[in-house]
Design a protein around this motif. Structure first.
Motif, PDB file in Angstrom:
ATOM      1  N   ALA A 294       0.829  -1.208   0.000  1.00 39.77           N
ATOM      2  CA  ALA A 294       0.000   0.000   0.000  1.00 39.77           C
ATOM      3  C   ALA A 294       0.860   1.254   0.000  1.00 39.77           C
ATOM      4  O   ALA A 294       0.579   2.220  -0.727  1.00 39.77           O
ATOM      5  CB  ALA A 294      -0.932  -0.010   1.214  1.00 39.77           C
ATOM      6  N   ASN A 295       1.908   1.245   0.804  1.00 36.94           N
ATOM      7  CA  ASN A 295       2.825   2.389   0.829  1.00 36.94           C
ATOM      8  C   ASN A 295       3.537   2.546  -0.503  1.00 36.94           C
ATOM      9  O   ASN A 295       3.698   3.662  -1.017  1.00 36.94           O
ATOM     10  CB  ASN A 295       3.851   2.207   1.945  1.00 36.94           C
ATOM     11  CG  ASN A 295       4.839   3.355   2.017  1.00 36.94           C
ATOM     12  OD1 ASN A 295       4.466   4.523   2.174  1.00 36.94           O
ATOM     13  ND2 ASN A 295       6.122   3.053   1.878  1.00 36.94           N
ATOM     14  N   LEU A 296       3.945   1.411  -1.079  1.00 35.21           N
ATOM     15  CA  LEU A 296       4.602   1.438  -2.385  1.00 35.21           C
ATOM     16  C   LEU A 296       3.675   2.012  -3.447  1.00 35.21           C
ATOM     17  O   LEU A 296       4.071   2.882  -4.245  1.00 35.21           O
ATOM     18  CB  LEU A 296       5.052   0.023  -2.753  1.00 35.21           C
ATOM     19  CG  LEU A 296       5.574  -0.227  -4.172  1.00 35.21           C
ATOM     20  CD1 LEU A 296       6.717   0.725  -4.508  1.00 35.21           C
ATOM     21  CD2 LEU A 296       6.032  -1.670  -4.314  1.00 35.21           C
ATOM     22  N   ALA A 297       2.429   1.555  -3.477  1.00 29.45           N
ATOM     23  CA  ALA A 297       1.466   2.048  -4.466  1.00 29.45           C
ATOM     24  C   ALA A 297       1.226   3.542  -4.289  1.00 29.45           C
ATOM     25  O   ALA A 297       1.104   4.289  -5.272  1.00 29.45           O
ATOM     26  CB  ALA A 297       0.151   1.279  -4.338  1.00 29.45           C
ATOM     27  N   HIS A 298       1.165   3.980  -3.037  1.00 29.93           N
ATOM     28  CA  HIS A 298       0.965   5.415  -2.765  1.00 29.93           C
ATOM     29  C   HIS A 298       2.142   6.244  -3.269  1.00 29.93           C
ATOM     30  O   HIS A 298       1.952   7.304  -3.875  1.00 29.93           O
ATOM     31  CB  HIS A 298       0.773   5.616  -1.267  1.00 29.93           C
ATOM     32  CG  HIS A 298       0.790   7.057  -0.862  1.00 29.93           C
ATOM     33  ND1 HIS A 298      -0.205   7.953  -1.207  1.00 29.93           N
ATOM     34  CD2 HIS A 298       1.696   7.776  -0.130  1.00 29.93           C
ATOM     35  CE1 HIS A 298       0.079   9.151  -0.717  1.00 29.93           C
ATOM     36  NE2 HIS A 298       1.236   9.064  -0.059  1.00 29.93           N
ATOM     37  N   ARG A 299       3.367   5.753  -3.046  1.00 33.07           N
ATOM     38  CA  ARG A 299       4.543   6.536  -3.403  1.00 33.07           C
ATOM     39  C   ARG A 299       4.803   6.568  -4.905  1.00 33.07           C
ATOM     40  O   ARG A 299       5.382   7.539  -5.409  1.00 33.07           O
ATOM     41  CB  ARG A 299       5.792   5.985  -2.695  1.00 33.07           C
ATOM     42  CG  ARG A 299       5.773   6.044  -1.180  1.00 33.07           C
ATOM     43  CD  ARG A 299       5.578   7.456  -0.636  1.00 33.07           C
ATOM     44  NE  ARG A 299       6.540   8.417  -1.113  1.00 33.07           N
ATOM     45  CZ  ARG A 299       7.758   8.612  -0.622  1.00 33.07           C
ATOM     46  NH1 ARG A 299       8.158   7.882   0.412  1.00 33.07           N
ATOM     47  NH2 ARG A 299       8.552   9.537  -1.115  1.00 33.07           N
ATOM     48  N   ILE A 300       4.405   5.525  -5.636  1.00 32.77           N
ATOM     49  CA  ILE A 300       4.668   5.518  -7.083  1.00 32.77           C
ATOM     50  C   ILE A 300       3.428   5.815  -7.915  1.00 32.77           C
ATOM     51  O   ILE A 300       3.500   5.888  -9.136  1.00 32.77           O
ATOM     52  CB  ILE A 300       5.290   4.173  -7.527  1.00 32.77           C
ATOM     53  CG1 ILE A 300       4.285   3.022  -7.383  1.00 32.77           C
ATOM     54  CG2 ILE A 300       6.566   3.890  -6.753  1.00 32.77           C
ATOM     55  CD1 ILE A 300       4.803   1.691  -7.922  1.00 32.77           C
ATOM     56  N   GLY A 301       2.280   5.937  -7.260  1.00 36.62           N
ATOM     57  CA  GLY A 301       1.080   6.350  -7.975  1.00 36.62           C
ATOM     58  C   GLY A 301       0.368   5.260  -8.734  1.00 36.62           C
ATOM     59  O   GLY A 301      -0.546   5.547  -9.517  1.00 36.62           O
TER      60      GLY A 301
END
Length: 477
Positions: A294-301
């Motif tokens: 979830a954090n990864l998806a948030h940071r890379i869009g």
């Protein structure tokens, strides 16, 4: 047959497989050319000298005491690694440029733009995110990543020192630190922006955590409580390791094999110690996966892929011998650039292509595996090729890297033989298990010489059981 006999037999079978694969990798690499064969000859000569000289050097250093000897080794390692990055400065290119650009983007904004490449290869995020914290603190100077590599190299050396001391004696710990300090390929890699020093340090930290717990849990007053705490820390370490290189399954499987098949789980108190540790370790590792993604998806869009389709397709490309190639790379971007395509969908198409390639009958699996093993374990000079734009005397550095690497492999093979003589349940068996696991995993996916970076400290540690075989039964857990 008693259980201890069964555990001993299984351990020796595993070590025989480890010795066989490591020896094959060494022979395949050494017979690839006359220069490699000459490097093996030098490695044999230096190996004989090492058995005569290295124990004497480490004995002298051990007389300084643990703290003084450890401090001298830390200073020596820092000096050697720092001198290299100051003298040899390398402009990031290729994958290394990707890490650097991603780290700077993550440091500058909450959500980066055009994150499709990271979504296709999510492991890039782990190290880039770690590096971005230092970019925020110190700016994006050209030596930032190399200095972090130096720090991580010293930390790895300290962990090797402690592991060698814990399993054998102080002299073995000193020897492991020295061999790590003067490893030429590891020193050369420090000039680059790459994740290997980062996740290797955490991997050694995980090994030390498990070792310390294994050696002390039987004497603990509250073993279940301590086991739970160790499990939480171990699960977090594995999550961060997997975030930078998807290999966490290997130490997990190695730990389970050691506990349940090689005699690591000893008696009722052993169960009391390890049961909460394993439960919490697996719960934390798997439980944090959604949070990480979830954090990864948030940071890379965008949502990251969880399917290694591209890597498997490349790994079974007979024309490139399982290494990177332009055709497979172009195919990945063809799928990724389709209207409405996601990273997951693109990787699923690549997995379908991989299944078609593997079942086509056109891939000669045995010969391909031999070629990949040679690529993976046969040479340690890829770092010289990556540094070709700034490194003079490339032939000399190639020879030095291979000779030193073959020395470590020879010691590791002999160390594996010495481990066969030890009683079952020794936690040092995690080392050959990791070597086997990573090697077998690389036979299924895209292979590159630098991917064996995390095996070098394992070879160094296993080699200590040959150099200090006379004390092998006096220490260890």
């Amino acid at each position: 047959m008693r259980f201890d006999g069964v555990f001993a037999l299984l351990g020796r079978c595993m070590l025989a497989l480890y010795i066989g694969i490591t020896s094959c990798g060494l022979l395949l690499g050494a017979t690839a050319g006359l220069k490699n064969l000459a490097a093996l000859g030098v490695a044999v000569a230096v190996g004989v000298l090492a058995f005569l000289v290295l124990p004497r050097i480490t004995k002298l250093l051990s007389k300084q005491g643990v703290l003084r000897a450890g401090l001298l080794l830390v200073l020596l390692c820092a000096l050697v690694k720092a001198a290299w990055i100051v003298l040899v400065r390398l402009e990031p290119a290729g994958d290394y440029a990707t890490f650097w650009q991603c780290a700077n983007s993550l440091a500058a904004r909450e959500t980066i733009y055009n994150g499709r490449y990271i979504a296709l290869f999510p492991h890039i995020f782990g190290y880039a995110s770690f590096l971005s914290w230092f970019v925020r603190l110190f700016g994006s100077g050209e030596l930032l990543a190399p200095w972090i590599n130096v720090l991580l190299s010293v930390c790895s050396g300290v962990l090797l020192f402690r592991l060698g001391w814990r399993w054998l004696n102080l002299e073995a710990g000193i020897s492991a630190f020295l061999l790590w300090t003067f490893c030429p390929s590891q020193t050369i890699y420090n000039s680059m922006v790459l994740s290997e020093p980062y996740y290797t340090t955490m991997l050694l930290g995980f090994l030390l955590l498990m070792t310390e717990f294994s050696c002390t849990c039987q004497a603990m007053s509250w073993p279940a409580v301590w086991g739970a705490a160790v499990g939480v820390i171990g699960g977090l370490l594995l999550r961060f390791i997997n975030g930078s290189r998807p290999i966490a399954a290997i130490p997990i499987i190695a730990l389970l094999i050691w506990l349940f098949a090689l005699g690591g789980l000893k008696g009722r108190k052993g169960i009391v110690c390890w049961f909460p540790c394993l439960v919490l370790l697996l719960a934390v590792y798997f439980g944090t996966a959604p949070l990480w993604n979830a954090n990864l998806a948030h940071r890379i869009g965008q949502e990251p892929s969880s399917t290694p389709g591209y890597n498997i397709l490349v790994g079974f490309n007979p024309e490139s011998a399982g290494t990177w190639n332009q055709a497979d790379s172009d195919l990945l971007y063809y799928y990724s650039d389709q209207p409405g395509a996601t990273a997951q969908w693109a990787q699923e198409q690549m997995l379908s292509e991989a299944k078609t390639r593997i079942t086509s009958g056109e891939v000669r699996i045995p010969s391909l595996m031999v070629q990949k093993l040679r690529t993976f374990l046969g040479s340690d000079a890829a770092c010289v090729r990556y540094s070709a734009t700034v490194l003079n005397h490339q032939a000399l550095f190639t020879f030095l890297c291979n000779a030193y690497y073959y020395l470590l492999l020879l010691l590791a093979v002999l160390g594996g033989l010495c481990l066969c003589m030890r009683s079952e349940g020794n936690i040092a068996l995690l080392l050959p298990l990791y070597v086997l696991g990573l090697t077998l995993a690389q036979m299924l996916v895209e292979v590159a010489p630098r991917y064996h970076y995390s095996l070098i400290p394992m070879f160094i540690l296993i080699g200590q059981f040959a150099l200090y075989r006379n004390v092998a039964e006096k220490r260890g857990c």
